[in-house]
Write a protein that holds these residues in place. Structure first.
Motif, short mmCIF file in Angstrom:
data_model
loop_
_atom_site.label_atom_id
_atom_site.label_comp_id
_atom_site.label_asym_id
_atom_site.label_seq_id
_atom_site.Cartn_x
_atom_site.Cartn_y
_atom_site.Cartn_z
N SER A 1 0.83 -1.20 0.00
CA SER A 1 0.00 0.00 0.00
C SER A 1 0.87 1.25 0.00
N ARG A 2 0.32 2.30 -0.56
CA ARG A 2 1.01 3.58 -0.60
C ARG A 2 0.98 4.25 0.78
N ILE A 3 2.00 5.06 1.06
CA ILE A 3 2.06 5.79 2.33
C ILE A 3 1.12 6.98 2.27
N LYS A 4 0.32 7.12 3.33
CA LYS A 4 -0.63 8.23 3.41
C LYS A 4 -0.46 8.95 4.75
N LEU A 5 -0.83 10.22 4.77
CA LEU A 5 -0.79 11.01 5.99
C LEU A 5 -2.07 10.77 6.78
#
Length: 627
Positions: free
Chosen positions: A2-6
């Motif tokens: 998964s992509r890194i998210k804030l």
């Protein structure tokens, strides 16, 4: 992957709340600490349904300015610190700026505050749903009120972990008790479901402090407590420690504070346990309310999310200071201090073994500092066996034992003649001529000595008392001669970790003081070349491993001392007078006088009490006299 998210602010706050807000008691702790930091002199806490439905904390502190109201509910917003130097010298209870934001993320929170005596107050409201803060005017005196409603209303999984209302309130009440002991200058009031539970006024004197301690810890604690106030090396320790005979089945009456902060620290616990080591019955726990004051720069409070643990810059110095201070205090307990400070003069003390106390054993100092040699002690072991097993004591030997023990007051020379084999009539003596443990009147079943003093009846376990006397004399003899060591014919090699080998190399001088010669023989090998003579039949390899483990964990070790004392204790036990030995009045009086001059004479080597007092009032009450 998964992509890194804030993370959203709401989710980040709820994650932080998992560390800070465990239960209602956690919320009360954070809010009360904020009130203390605001300079409040009175804190009122109102609770409903154990804190799940409502928690309201009101104080008369400095308050929050209007412009700071929204910011107070933001993460990492605080008035306590501004830069790294402030973090390394924290004097406030809070400093991270996470508490209010975390609480508001899992509850419906409302703050009312005013910074002026005259002027309008302000109100800020927020809910965990959207985290928006609404600010508006509201009447309020100087200070702040924080209301927390419906805890965990938006996190049902967390709410399921809460216990019954009574259980949650008990945890919450314990927080208030601990905070009230931390700040005697602040008044605390606690109400649960409209009922007043605690109403503690601010304390201006030591007597009022003792009354608060008695109301929190129970009057029996204060009636069996010793007061300590000592300073050394920039450290100050003060407070109250219970006598060893007032022990607990669990560690539920242990309060320790560092610069006013409630902590539970392994180093502190270890130091206290060491101080009580040979006076506490096995499986029992000491009781204490202690305060350590030190430079904030030498203690790091930012090591645990709940701030219950701290890290000292020089843990060994702090450990040794705590141990030596408490060890000396407990060693100086003597039977002649009859007055004990109590929190309530009208309170009736609990009594008996079930209450963990033996009234009459109170704080004291020694009169005899002479250290006999180990040879003299060994002779005394034989001599005592002959003296206390015979019905006719040798007057010359007894006289020499008395004269060698130093000045014991007028009663020794004038009223306790060596040849006096009949009970002494106390009515013929002045009160100040009667020794603390009085004079023997009889022996009961060959086990107990009955004595009469100024207060009433004294009951002594003669074997336990003689065991402590012999044990302390053997320890003094060993201390005077030092630890005698012998080299090993074949040095013993021990495989250890590299870290343990480093510590062994760095602490070679310490091992030498303990009678051990330990050298590093490789990256993960040490060599034992010398051991104490008294431990020649012990498991030296395991002992060295235990000492290294203590050095790594606590910065010091008492393993060698403990093993040697254990051996001396066994020798003292076997060399002490046994049950069913008939003693004369002279011999019983000799034993009583020795008890009055011996360290820790209130307990035997195993922590059992050696004597107890029954006052005349207690005897009258037992037989209903005057009723």
């Amino acid at each position: 992957m998964s992509r890194i998210k804030l993370l959203s602010p709401r989710l980040a706050n709820q994650i932080a709340a998992g560390e800070v807000v465990e239960r209602p008691a956690s919320v009360i702790k954070e809010l009360v600490e904020n009130s203390l930091d605001a300079g409040a002199s009175r804190i009122d806490v109102d609770i409903e349904s154990g804190g799940v439905k409502l928690m309201r904390v009101r104080d008369n502190g400095g308050g929050i300015a209007q412009d700071d109201m929204p910011l107070a509910l933001s993460r990492h917003a605080t008035s306590k610190i501004y830069e790294l130097d402030d973090l390394e010298n924290v004097t406030s209870m809070g400093f991270r700026g996470e508490a209010l934001a975390s609480i508001s993320s899992v509850s419906r929170l409302c703050i009312l505050s005013n910074t002026q005596v005259q002027g309008a107050g302000w109100k800020a409201e927020t809910e965990g749903r959207d985290m928006n803060v609404e600010v508006g005017p509201a009447p309020h005196p100087q200070g702040s009120t924080v209301e927390v409603r419906d805890l965990f209303f938006n996190t049902p999984a967390r709410r399921k972990f809460l216990r019954a209302e009574k259980t949650e309130f008990n945890h919450l009440e314990e927080v208030i008790k601990r905070q009230s002991l931390a700040r005697f200058d602040v008044g605390f009031h606690l109400r649960h479901n409209g009922k007043v539970i605690h109403a503690l006024k601010a304390c201006d004197s030591q007597l009022e402090q003792e009354r608060r301690v008695a109301s929190v810890c129970g009057p029996a604690f204060m009636q069996n407590a010793l007061y300590i106030d000592t300073e050394a090396m920039g450290l100050r320790l003060w407070g109250w420690v219970a006598l060893p005979t007032f022990s607990r089945s669990q560690a539920d009456l242990q309060h320790f504070y560092v610069n006013g902060r409630v902590i539970r620290d392994k180093l502190v616990t270890h130091a206290v346990r060491q101080a009580y080591r040979d006076v506490l019955f096995h499986g029992r726990h000491p009781a204490f309310v202690l305060y350590l004051e030190c430079d904030p720069a030498i203690v790091d409070v930012n090591v645990h999310p709940t701030k219950h643990e701290v890290r000292f810059r020089d843990g060994r110095t702090v450990h040794d200071f705590l141990f030596r201070s408490l060890h000396r205090l407990l060693a100086d307990v003597r039977p002649d201090a009859q007055h004990m400070p109590t929190g309530d003069n009208n309170a009736q003390p609990a009594s008996g073994i079930g209450a963990g106390e033996f009234a009459g054993q109170a704080a004291m100092s020694l009169r005899n500092d002479a250290r006999p040699s180990m040879g003299q002690v060994q002779e005394q072991l034989t001599g005592y066996g002959e003296l206390y097993s015979s019905n006719t004591a040798d007057a010359g030997n007894l006289q020499s034992r008395q004269s060698g023990a130093g000045d014991r007051g007028a009663y020794s020379s004038a009223n306790f003649a060596a040849g006096n084999a009949t009970p002494i009539n106390l009515s013929d003596l002045e009160t100040d001529e009667i020794p603390p443990l009085g004079f023997a009147i009889a022996q009961l079943k060959g086990i107990y000595i009955l004595a009469e003093n100024a207060n009433g009846l004294v009951l002594v376990d003669m074997h336990a008392a003689h065991e402590r006397i012999t044990y302390e004399r053997m320890k003094q003899a060993r201390a005077g001669e030092g630890i005698k060591a012998q080299p090993l014919l074949v040095p013993e090699s021990v495989a250890v970790s590299q870290r343990e080998a480093d510590y062994a190399e760095q602490n070679a001088e310490l091992f030498s003081q303990l009678g051990l010669a330990v050298e590093r023989a490789g990256p993960e090998t040490i060599m034992i070349r010398q051991i104490p003579i008294i431990l020649q039949n012990g498991n030296v390899e395991q002992l060295v491993r235990d000492v290294l483990a203590d050095l790594i964990e606590h910065g010091s070790s008492d393993r060698i001392e403990a093993h040697i004392n254990e051996i001396l204790g066994t020798m003292a036990c076997h060399g002490s007078v046994r049950a069913n030995r008939r003693l004369s009045i002279t011999e019983m009086n000799a034993l009583l006088r020795d008890m009055e001059e011996t360290e820790r004479s209130g307990q035997c080597n195993h922590g059992r009490p050696t004597w107890t007092q029954m006052s005349l009032d207690e005897l009258d009450k037992l037989f209903l006299r005057g009723q």
